[in-house]
Enzyme design. Structure first.
Site, PDB file in Angstrom:
ATOM      1  N   ALA A   1      34.625  24.946  14.801  1.00 18.47           N
ATOM      2  CA  ALA A   1      34.434  24.923  16.245  1.00 18.47           C
ATOM      3  C   ALA A   1      33.504  23.769  16.585  1.00 18.47           C
ATOM      4  O   ALA A   1      32.704  23.333  15.744  1.00 18.47           O
ATOM      5  CB  ALA A   1      33.848  26.250  16.711  1.00 18.47           C
TER       6      ALA A   1
ATOM      7  N   GLY B   1      35.629  27.552  11.942  1.00 16.53           N
ATOM      8  CA  GLY B   1      36.793  27.867  12.760  1.00 16.53           C
ATOM      9  C   GLY B   1      38.069  27.216  12.244  1.00 16.53           C
ATOM     10  O   GLY B   1      39.163  27.721  12.484  1.00 16.53           O
TER      11      GLY B   1
ATOM     12  N   GLU C   1      39.291  29.540   9.689  1.00 14.85           N
ATOM     13  CA  GLU C   1      39.761  30.743  10.390  1.00 14.85           C
ATOM     14  C   GLU C   1      41.113  30.499  11.060  1.00 14.85           C
ATOM     15  O   GLU C   1      42.002  31.355  11.032  1.00 14.85           O
ATOM     16  CB  GLU C   1      38.709  31.175  11.423  1.00 14.85           C
ATOM     17  CG  GLU C   1      37.431  31.660  10.750  1.00 14.85           C
ATOM     18  CD  GLU C   1      36.284  31.882  11.730  1.00 14.85           C
ATOM     19  OE1 GLU C   1      35.984  30.960  12.517  1.00 14.85           O
ATOM     20  OE2 GLU C   1      35.685  32.967  11.701  1.00 14.85           O
TER      21      GLU C   1
ATOM     22  N   GLU D   1      29.079  28.588   8.575  1.00 17.94           N
ATOM     23  CA  GLU D   1      28.349  28.918   9.808  1.00 17.94           C
ATOM     24  C   GLU D   1      26.914  29.325   9.540  1.00 17.94           C
ATOM     25  O   GLU D   1      26.026  29.116  10.374  1.00 17.94           O
ATOM     26  CB  GLU D   1      29.063  30.047  10.562  1.00 17.94           C
ATOM     27  CG  GLU D   1      30.354  29.646  11.252  1.00 17.94           C
ATOM     28  CD  GLU D   1      31.588  29.793  10.371  1.00 17.94           C
ATOM     29  OE1 GLU D   1      31.453  29.860   9.121  1.00 17.94           O
ATOM     30  OE2 GLU D   1      32.693  29.836  10.939  1.00 17.94           O
TER      31      GLU D   1
HETATM   32  C1  HXC Z   1      31.501  18.823  16.283  1.00 16.51           C
HETATM   33  C2  HXC Z   1      31.859  17.590  14.385  1.00 16.51           C
HETATM   34  C3  HXC Z   1      32.100  18.759  13.640  1.00 16.51           C
HETATM   35  C4  HXC Z   1      32.048  20.013  14.338  1.00 16.51           C
HETATM   36  C5  HXC Z   1      32.274  17.078  12.321  1.00 16.51           C
HETATM   37  N1  HXC Z   1      31.973  16.569  13.525  1.00 16.51           N
HETATM   38  N2  HXC Z   1      32.350  18.405  12.351  1.00 16.51           N
HETATM   39  N3  HXC Z   1      31.571  17.629  15.683  1.00 16.51           N
HETATM   40  N4  HXC Z   1      31.742  19.986  15.643  1.00 16.51           N
HETATM   41  N5  HXC Z   1      32.299  21.174  13.730  1.00 16.51           N
HETATM   42  C6  HXC Z   1      31.796  15.157  13.872  1.00 16.51           C
HETATM   43  C7  HXC Z   1      30.487  14.609  13.378  1.00 16.51           C
HETATM   44  O1  HXC Z   1      29.436  14.936  14.264  1.00 16.51           O
HETATM   45  C8  HXC Z   1      30.779  13.139  13.362  1.00 16.51           C
HETATM   46  O2  HXC Z   1      30.698  12.625  14.683  1.00 16.51           O
HETATM   47  C9  HXC Z   1      32.243  13.065  12.953  1.00 16.51           C
HETATM   48  O3  HXC Z   1      32.780  14.361  13.249  1.00 16.51           O
HETATM   49  C10 HXC Z   1      32.416  12.796  11.474  1.00 16.51           C
HETATM   50  O4  HXC Z   1      31.654  13.758  10.754  1.00 16.51           O
HETATM   51  P1  HXC Z   1      30.605  13.351   9.614  1.00 16.51           P
HETATM   52  O5  HXC Z   1      29.675  14.478   9.453  1.00 16.51           O
HETATM   53  O6  HXC Z   1      30.012  12.008   9.902  1.00 16.51           O
HETATM   54  O7  HXC Z   1      31.568  13.221   8.361  1.00 16.51           O
HETATM   55  P2  HXC Z   1      31.243  13.509   6.837  1.00 16.51           P
HETATM   56  O8  HXC Z   1      29.915  12.945   6.452  1.00 16.51           O
HETATM   57  O9  HXC Z   1      32.454  13.051   6.100  1.00 16.51           O
HETATM   58  O10 HXC Z   1      31.105  15.092   6.714  1.00 16.51           O
HETATM   59  C11 HXC Z   1      32.213  15.901   6.972  1.00 16.51           C
HETATM   60  C12 HXC Z   1      31.753  17.387   7.109  1.00 16.51           C
HETATM   61  C13 HXC Z   1      30.640  17.493   8.183  1.00 16.51           C
HETATM   62  C14 HXC Z   1      31.245  17.915   5.758  1.00 16.51           C
HETATM   63  C15 HXC Z   1      32.994  18.205   7.514  1.00 16.51           C
HETATM   64  O11 HXC Z   1      31.084  16.807   9.366  1.00 16.51           O
HETATM   65  C16 HXC Z   1      30.278  18.878   8.559  1.00 16.51           C
HETATM   66  O12 HXC Z   1      29.556  19.563   7.824  1.00 16.51           O
HETATM   67  N6  HXC Z   1      30.740  19.330   9.734  1.00 16.51           N
HETATM   68  C17 HXC Z   1      30.376  20.629  10.277  1.00 16.51           C
HETATM   69  C18 HXC Z   1      31.105  21.735   9.563  1.00 16.51           C
HETATM   70  C19 HXC Z   1      30.709  23.094  10.105  1.00 16.51           C
HETATM   71  O13 HXC Z   1      29.541  23.468  10.083  1.00 16.51           O
HETATM   72  N7  HXC Z   1      31.682  23.834  10.607  1.00 16.51           N
HETATM   73  C20 HXC Z   1      31.456  25.153  11.206  1.00 16.51           C
HETATM   74  C21 HXC Z   1      31.209  25.022  12.690  1.00 16.51           C
HETATM   75  S1  HXC Z   1      30.804  26.578  13.421  1.00 16.51           S
HETATM   76  P3  HXC Z   1      29.892  11.286  15.012  1.00 16.51           P
HETATM   77  O14 HXC Z   1      29.989  11.166  16.501  1.00 16.51           O
HETATM   78  O15 HXC Z   1      28.520  11.426  14.480  1.00 16.51           O
HETATM   79  O16 HXC Z   1      30.672  10.207  14.285  1.00 16.51           O
HETATM   80  C22 HXC Z   1      32.284  27.321  13.616  1.00 16.51           C
HETATM   81  C23 HXC Z   1      32.229  28.678  14.252  1.00 16.51           C
HETATM   82  C24 HXC Z   1      33.591  29.203  14.435  1.00 16.51           C
HETATM   83  O17 HXC Z   1      33.297  26.834  13.275  1.00 16.51           O
HETATM   84  C25 HXC Z   1      33.633  30.161  15.569  1.00 16.51           C
HETATM   85  C26 HXC Z   1      35.050  30.468  15.908  1.00 16.51           C
HETATM   86  C27 HXC Z   1      35.266  30.882  17.311  1.00 16.51           C
END
Ligand code: HXC
Length: 258
Positions: free
Chosen positions: A65, A109, A112, A132
């Site tokens: 998400a 997400g 999911e 998360e």
């Molecule tokens: C918003 C995101 C994002 C996310 C990545 N980006 N994941 N933006 N929400 N979930 C963006 C980064 O900010 C970045 O933007 C660009 O995408 C590239 O990501 P990087 O981090 O620079 O890439 P990398 O170093 O290759 O790392 C990849 C990654 C990392 C390991 C996937 O991005 C990461 O850990 N992302 C978050 C994963 C996460 O926590 N997901 C769960 C979210 S909570 P910029 O502008 O800086 O270039 C969730 C709740 C679900 O999902 C609820 C359901 C309803």
């Protein structure tokens, strides 16, 4: 219809939807989920489509998400507005099969969403996780519910509590994905599987999907009874007559979808 966050195309009888926010690794926001819901419903209603494939990019199916969109939410935004989660169950209402073709990250997400599809074909580059907990929150669209059903309590606890990622091989061993293919063959393989399904009788395909899903929502005795009723009902279809006649006549079936 023009979409801003997804790409939609048709290949034969297969509807293909690509999540398309590449700069944010396909982070899922409400606009994207609204568009996905509309596209899925359109394919479901389209008589020319027999199966749907949902995919992302080479780098990410979806990295979760959209953290930026939800970071500042109050409890009232999340609960009363039902932001982020409001339309996620839409995909479960689709009656035609939906195959997730996953390359790269399927996190939070994203994992999911893949699990809401009927099965997952993974590229060897796929990485699954529910990170998360590192954000100070918990999965919100089935991660703590579908993951233990798909893999096991042990692995679901491990992934959700440590936030570690699972690669494609581990995901296949654990039963989360049905097959692994080379990343450059992912879409071809998913379209080929979807084309096989789309060549079957659509009402029978929908019954199989409904019946397998029932396995997760009922006791074994209820599920077996449900399956038997559907099995009996197939004898009221033209396609059962055609399928069995074709076998006896040693020729491929030609289903009328009736
Ligand atoms: C918003 C995101 C994002 C996310 C990545 N980006 N994941 N933006 N929400 N979930 C963006 C980064 O900010 C970045 O933007 C660009 O995408 C590239 O990501 P990087 O981090 O620079 O890439 P990398 O170093 O290759 O790392 C990849 C990654 C990392 C390991 C996937 O991005 C990461 O850990 N992302 C978050 C994963 C996460 O926590 N997901 C769960 C979210 S909570 P910029 O502008 O800086 O270039 C969730 C709740 C679900 O999902 C609820 C359901 C309803």
């Amino acid at each position: 219809m023009e979409y801003a966050n997804i790409l939609v195309e048709v290949q034969g009888k297969v509807g293909l939807i690509r999540l398309n926010r590449p700069k944010a690794l396909n982070a899922l926001n409400d606009e994207l989920m609204d568009e996905l819901g509309i596209a899925l419903q359109k394919f479901d209603a389209d008589e020319a489509i027999g199966c749907i494939v949902l995919t992302g990019s080479e780098k990410a199916f979806a990295a979760g998400a959209d953290i930026g969109a939800m970071a500042g939410y109050s409890y009232m935004d999340a609960y009363k507005g039902d932001y982020i989660t409001r339309n996620w169950e839409q995909i479960r209402r689709i009656r035609k099969p939906v195959i997730a073709a996953v390359a790269g990250y399927a996190l939070g997400g994203g994992c999911e969403l893949a699990m809401m599809c009927d099965f997952i074909i993974a590229a060897d580059s796929a990485k699954f996780g529910q990170p998360e907990i590192k954000l100070g929150t918990i999965p919100g669209a089935g991660g703590t519910q579908r993951l233990p059903r798909a893999v096991s309590k042990a692995k679901a606890m491990d992934l959700c509590l440590t936030a570690r990622m699972m690669d494609a091989a581990e995901a296949e061993r654990a039963g989360l994905v049905s097959r692994i293919v080379a990343a450059d063959k992912l879409i071809d393989e998913a379209i080929a599987a979807a084309t096989v399904i789309a060549g079957m009788s659509l009402p029978i395909v929908m019954m199989v999907k409904e019946s397998i899903n029932r396995a997760y929502e009922s006791t074994l005795a209820e599920g077996v009874q449900f399956e038997r009723r559907l099995f009996h009902s197939t004898f009221g279809t033209e396609d059962q007559k055609e399928g069995m006649r074709a076998f006896i006549e040693k020729r491929p079936p030609n289903f009328a979808n009736k």
